[in-house]
Design an enzyme around this catalytic site. Structure first.
Site, short mmCIF file in Angstrom:
data_model
loop_
_atom_site.label_atom_id
_atom_site.label_comp_id
_atom_site.label_asym_id
_atom_site.label_seq_id
_atom_site.Cartn_x
_atom_site.Cartn_y
_atom_site.Cartn_z
N TYR A 122 104.78 -41.88 32.97
CA TYR A 122 104.82 -42.44 31.62
C TYR A 122 105.68 -41.52 30.75
CZ TYR A 122 103.52 -46.15 28.56
OH TYR A 122 103.57 -47.28 27.78
N HIS A 173 109.56 -35.13 28.36
CA HIS A 173 109.81 -34.91 29.79
C HIS A 173 111.32 -34.87 30.07
CE1 HIS A 173 105.81 -37.07 29.93
NE2 HIS A 173 105.54 -35.99 30.64
N GLN A 231 92.34 -33.55 37.76
CA GLN A 231 92.29 -32.96 36.42
C GLN A 231 91.62 -33.86 35.38
OE1 GLN A 231 96.73 -32.69 36.56
NE2 GLN A 231 96.59 -32.94 34.36
N GLY A 250 106.37 -28.08 29.29
CA GLY A 250 106.48 -28.16 27.84
C GLY A 250 105.50 -27.23 27.16
N ASP A 262 101.51 -28.35 25.78
CA ASP A 262 100.28 -27.96 26.47
C ASP A 262 100.35 -26.46 26.70
OD1 ASP A 262 99.14 -30.62 26.74
OD2 ASP A 262 100.85 -31.01 28.03
N VAL A 313 108.99 -31.38 21.92
CA VAL A 313 109.87 -32.42 21.36
C VAL A 313 109.01 -33.31 20.47
CG1 VAL A 313 111.42 -34.34 21.91
CG2 VAL A 313 111.37 -32.32 23.37
N MET A 324 105.51 -35.31 20.92
CA MET A 324 105.53 -36.42 21.89
C MET A 324 104.48 -36.18 22.97
SD MET A 324 109.34 -37.72 22.34
CE MET A 324 110.28 -38.21 20.90
#
Ligand code: PAF
Length: 288
Positions: free
Chosen positions: A33, A38, A62, A149, A152, A178, A186
């Site tokens: 997704y 990404h 997870q 990223g 997280d 981003v 995002m």
């Protein structure tokens, strides 16, 4: 054109032969997704390395039983277009059976201490699920640079620490968050927000920016630096004033160890998590 590999062995041997020919490999693990965040990791991998590859796998380990595994958004055709547009040449897209043959794994990776607070406190099994799948993916991909990223931020710290502690032949690279034009970070989970929640969500970044600037004003002017509590309260108060949002945590931490700060100064990160209805959003900003 992207080559899609459903088999672990096929993906591994493709990367082994690319490396034998002298290519360096950049790897972006994802749960699909895909969004611009990404794509920015994939472009960084392509820019830095001879070959950029990705994985798309919604990792059951997870998700807690109460979480959104079955409804986690998926769109593999669109994802492959994003990969191709961002310079990815090979994607591992395994089934759950291919990744975890014979059912639940008996071996798992757990990183202590930095997983205990924040995300780990509200999702106690989450980080061992992440560490286990990322360790497995690193073992499949082999020597590479791998891109994560900064949204997280705790996950990035956990993966970095795991790779270091276990001497994995992987350089873990953190990449900037981003954002949408209004500042919302995002995330694949943003699709769950209704219109009012979506309008309210930029409060996270707005308040983080105000808090970071309060922290730097005190430090830069070497006047009395604000206290940790004053900095965190900027975010807590802004979120409390928004009916759609409910604060989970706001914390000023050391940027490497994620230990809570006792004073403002040095290389720190301000982390926030808040619920908008049933959707939990994360954000963070560098301080200092
Ligand atoms: O950040 C994610 O999308 C996932 O946690 C990851 C790193 C791909 C592991 O499943």
């Amino acid at each position: 054109m992207v080559d899609v590999h459903r088999s672990i062995d096929g993906f591994r041997s493709t990367l082994d032969s690319l490396r034998r020919e002298g290519a360096t490999v950049g790897f972006v693990p994802t749960m699909g997704y895909l969004h611009e965040g990404h794509a920015s990791l994939m472009r960084a991998a392509r820019r830095d390395c001879d070959v950029a590859v990705a994985s798309i796998f919604v990792n059951p380990l997870q998700f807690a039983a109460s979480e959104d595994l079955s409804t986690y958004p998926r769109d593999i055709d669109r994802d492959l277009d994003v990969c191709s547009g961002a310079g990815i040449s090979h994607v591992l897209h395994p089934s759950v059976e291919e990744m975890y043959p014979g059912g639940p794994v008996l071996t798992s990776v757990s990183v202590s201490k930095i997983t205990e607070r924040f995300e780990g406190a509200s999702r106690p099994t989450h980080f061992s699920g992440v560490a286990t799948v990322v360790a497995k993916l690193f073992s499949i991909v082999g020597p590479c640079r791998s891109y994560f990223g900064e949204k997280d931020f705790q996950q990035l710290a956990v993966v970095r620490r795991m790779a270091r502690d276990l001497s994995m032949p992987v350089e873990v690279i953190g990449c900037p968050i981003v954002r949408e034009p209004d500042g919302l970070a995002m995330s694949s989970r943003n699709v769950y927000l209704d219109a009012a929640q979506r309008d309210a969500a930029p409060v996270l970044y707005r308040s983080l920016q105000r808090a970071a600037s309060l922290a730097s004003t005190g430090v830069l002017t070497s006047s009395d630096a604000p206290s940790v509590n004053e900095v965190e309260s900027v975010v807590a108060d802004a979120i409390a004033a928004v009916p759609e949002a409910e604060l989970d945590y706001v914390a000023l931490v050391d940027a490497l160890t994620l230990e809570p700060a006792h004073a403002v100064g040095g290389s720190q990160r301000l982390l926030v998590a808040a619920r908008f209805g049933s959707t939990r959003l994360l954000d963070n900003i560098a301080v200092g």
